[in-house]
Design a protein around this motif. Structure first.
Motif, short mmCIF file in Angstrom:
data_model
loop_
_atom_site.label_atom_id
_atom_site.label_comp_id
_atom_site.label_asym_id
_atom_site.label_seq_id
_atom_site.Cartn_x
_atom_site.Cartn_y
_atom_site.Cartn_z
N UNK A 50 91.20 12.82 30.88
CA UNK A 50 91.00 11.48 30.32
C UNK A 50 92.03 11.07 29.28
N UNK A 173 72.05 1.71 28.55
CA UNK A 173 72.66 1.10 29.74
C UNK A 173 74.01 1.78 29.96
N UNK A 187 80.39 14.09 32.14
CA UNK A 187 80.53 12.68 31.75
C UNK A 187 79.20 12.11 31.26
N UNK A 190 79.10 13.37 27.83
CA UNK A 190 80.05 12.63 27.00
C UNK A 190 79.50 11.26 26.59
N UNK A 234 84.19 20.55 17.36
CA UNK A 234 84.64 19.27 16.84
C UNK A 234 84.03 19.09 15.47
N UNK A 241 84.19 11.12 14.91
CA UNK A 241 84.84 12.38 15.23
C UNK A 241 86.19 12.41 14.52
N UNK B 27 84.81 0.02 21.38
CA UNK B 27 85.49 0.99 22.24
C UNK B 27 85.04 2.38 21.82
N UNK B 28 84.55 3.17 22.77
CA UNK B 28 84.07 4.53 22.46
C UNK B 28 84.81 5.53 23.35
N UNK B 29 85.36 6.57 22.70
CA UNK B 29 86.03 7.64 23.47
C UNK B 29 85.46 8.94 22.94
N UNK B 30 84.45 9.49 23.65
CA UNK B 30 83.82 10.70 23.13
C UNK B 30 84.70 11.94 23.32
N UNK B 31 85.19 12.50 22.24
CA UNK B 31 85.99 13.72 22.27
C UNK B 31 87.02 13.71 23.37
N UNK B 32 86.84 14.61 24.32
CA UNK B 32 87.78 14.65 25.44
C UNK B 32 87.17 14.01 26.68
N UNK B 33 86.18 13.15 26.49
CA UNK B 33 85.50 12.52 27.62
C UNK B 33 86.10 11.19 28.02
N UNK B 34 85.46 10.58 29.02
CA UNK B 34 85.95 9.31 29.54
C UNK B 34 85.53 8.17 28.62
N UNK B 36 84.60 4.37 27.21
CA UNK B 36 83.83 3.22 27.67
C UNK B 36 83.77 2.19 26.55
N UNK B 38 81.20 -0.54 24.81
CA UNK B 38 79.81 -0.98 24.72
C UNK B 38 79.80 -2.42 24.23
N UNK B 52 75.31 -3.74 27.48
CA UNK B 52 75.95 -3.23 28.69
C UNK B 52 77.07 -2.28 28.29
N UNK B 53 77.43 -1.37 29.21
CA UNK B 53 78.52 -0.44 28.97
C UNK B 53 79.49 -0.50 30.14
N UNK B 55 83.38 0.79 31.87
CA UNK B 55 84.52 1.68 31.87
C UNK B 55 85.79 0.86 31.65
#
Lengths: 322, 186
Positions: A50, A173, A187, A190, A234, A241, B27-34, B36, B38, B52-53, B55
């Motif tokens: 990612x 959602x 995911x 995540x 982390x 974070x 804008x959310x980017x969790x750690x090393x995740x994908x 999205x 919100x 709604x969320x 990508x």
């Protein structure tokens, strides 16, 4: 219309920023950690599911080059060459990451402690945060524990329908792709982490979340005693974070296998396969000493140290005003 | 179509044949995740807010929404009539579409009417309006304190808390976003 030319941050905040960065340099100088500089433009992109590296086209006849997303591969080559413990404060670049806490061009504070494990490194991170940001004593928890206590979900053993039930209970959602039975469990985790856990972490004092699932090990080694867990951690403060660290993987074969697996996952997502960094793999092959390392978002650290809620308040110019 | 990186407050989008205005996006980017994004969206028809969320790279349809300056003509049988100041075309809004705006609508007042696919769906009144007090208890001479108030009924029928020195048939300025008295207008 008049052209916007003014900086995003106030001059006062920029002065404070300069002072805090000086303090960080003193922190490492006192501990005998050497400051290094490594390239911003690399022959290889970062190979991550990612993260997308910016391409740099020097000449259309030459192979493309890439802006680094972190200085990790180069710093590990220095460690393999015998540098000992090192740190760096540098710009890193990530496509498509824009928001209150994201800017595609941002500053990373990254350091490695040779001969240390992740637990020892966490102590030092805690000390740095206390000294630079004025935080209190940090608490430590595990990835599994935090999911169990905050969402009553076991991240190591759950079915997709449990995720869906939890989303209903939370009134969540999630993105459409996560509602499918075949959605990646990582995911789903995540999404929950970013939406429902992270905002609650470290309200008063920093929190270290340790032992990420092995499937999210990234460049960390797997636990000797429990192969379901990795040594990735982390650190969070005020719901944000701030850093990601590892007890670093030193096995070239395992690293190469992870790169291959990442490329397979990228392909399944319709993304381009990427060239693994051959120089980085060759350095691991030759032998990198045991070490622990962490990358911290310096702009976010400074933002919180100055009591701001957007990183643009501590950056001279941002993506939209560069 | 709007891409996720074009998301901003005030964007008017259409989802499942329903127009919404974007009130929040993150804008959310969790750690090393994908990553999205919100968003919170407010329905331009019902006023309900939904979450709604999306990508990165997902697109939202642009809503066929226009805001037009119109004059409020009159209300009859709970139907509010407006006229487009440039085309002279007339539009109607029902009582439930008007919402709280009835409190501040006075004949000949200029307002913004929101049109969705050519039909009027809601109205936005100016942030400040000047209206006459139709009824209130007599004013106390010399009492200029603003911290004690009394109710006053305006010509529109709305009730507003006003300082004691305000008299019947005087005009006052009101903040329509809060419904709070601002000042007396001579």
């Amino acid at each position: 219309m008049t052209e916007q030319w003014q900086p995003a941050a106030s001059i006062g905040n920029l002065k404070r920023r300069a002072q805090l960065i000086n303090n960080i340099r003193s922190f490492f100088a006192e501990r005998g950690v050497m400051e290094v500089e490594t390239p911003s433009i690399s022959r290889y992109p970062t190979l991550d599911l990612h993260l997308e590296s910016f391409g740099v086209n020097i000449d259309s006849d030459l192979p493309p080059r890439y802006l680094i997303t972190s200085p990790e591969y180069h710093m590990k080559r220095l460690i393999a060459a015998g540098s000992g413990s090192i740190y760096q404060i540098c710009k890193s670049f990530r496509c498509d990451e824009v928001g209150a806490h994201h800017n595609p061009e941002f500053t990373i504070l990254e350091w490695y402690r040779v001969g240390w494990n992740h637990l020892q490194l966490m102590e030092e991170i805690e000390g740095l945060m206390m000294q630079i940001m004025g935080t209190g004593k940090a608490t430590r928890t595990s990835y599994r524990e935090i999911f169990r206590s905050l969402l009553q979900l076991d991240p190591l053993e759950f079915e997709h329908k449990e995720f869906k039930t939890l989303c209903q209970k939370l009134g969540a959602k999630p993105p459409q792709d996560l509602l499918s039975e075949s959605a990646s469990k990582d995911e789903c985790l995540n999404y929950l982490m970013g939406s429902y856990i992270e905002p609650q972490l470290g309200r008063d004092n920093p929190v270290f979340v340790c032992d990420f699932p092995a499937s999210q090990a990234s460049l960390s080694r797997i636990h000797k005693t429990d192969p379901r867990l990795s040594t990735r951690f982390e650190v969070y403060y005020k719901g944000i974070e701030l850093g990601n660290g590892f007890y670093e993987l030193t096995d070239a074969g395992v690293q190469e296998k992870r790169f291959r697996e990442t490329n397979t996952l990228r392909e399944q997502m319709g993304k381009a396969r990427l060239h693994p960094d051959r120089s980085f793999l060759a350095a691991l092959e030759q032998g990198m000493p045991d070490c622990a390392g962490v990358a911290m978002g310096l702009d976010r650290m400074l933002m919180l140290a100055m009591g701001q809620d957007k990183i643009e308040r501590v950056m001279s110019f941002t993506w939209n005003g560069s | 179509m709007y891409d996720t990186n074009e998301f901003r407050k005030g964007l008017k989008v259409e989802i499942d044949g329903h127009p919404y205005i974007m009130v929040e996006h993150q804008f959310v980017k969790p750690g090393k995740g994908q990553a999205f994004t919100r968003v919170k969206l407010k329905s331009l028809l019902s006023g309900n807010v939904i979450d709604r969320t999306y990508r990165s790279g997902e697109k939202l349809e642009k809503a066929d929404i226009t805001e037009t300056e119109m004059q409020f003509l009159y209300m009859a049988d709970n139907v509010y009539n407006f006229m487009d100041n440039s085309s002279y075309e007339q539009y109607e809004l029902q009582e439930d579409q008007i919402g709280d705006a009835w409190k501040w609508l006075q004949e000949n007042m200029n307002v913004e009417v929101v049109l969705y696919k050519g039909n009027a769906v809601s109205v936005t009144v100016p942030n400040f309006v000047v209206l006459e007090v139709e009824f209130c208890e007599p004013g106390l001479k010399g009492d200029t304190a603003t911290n004690t108030t009394k109710p006053a009924t305006l010509v529109t029928g709305a009730e507003v808390q006003v300082p004691l020195f305000v008299n019947q048939n005087e005009k006052i300025k009101v903040d329509t976003r809060t419904g709070v008295y601002v000042e007396r207008v001579k």
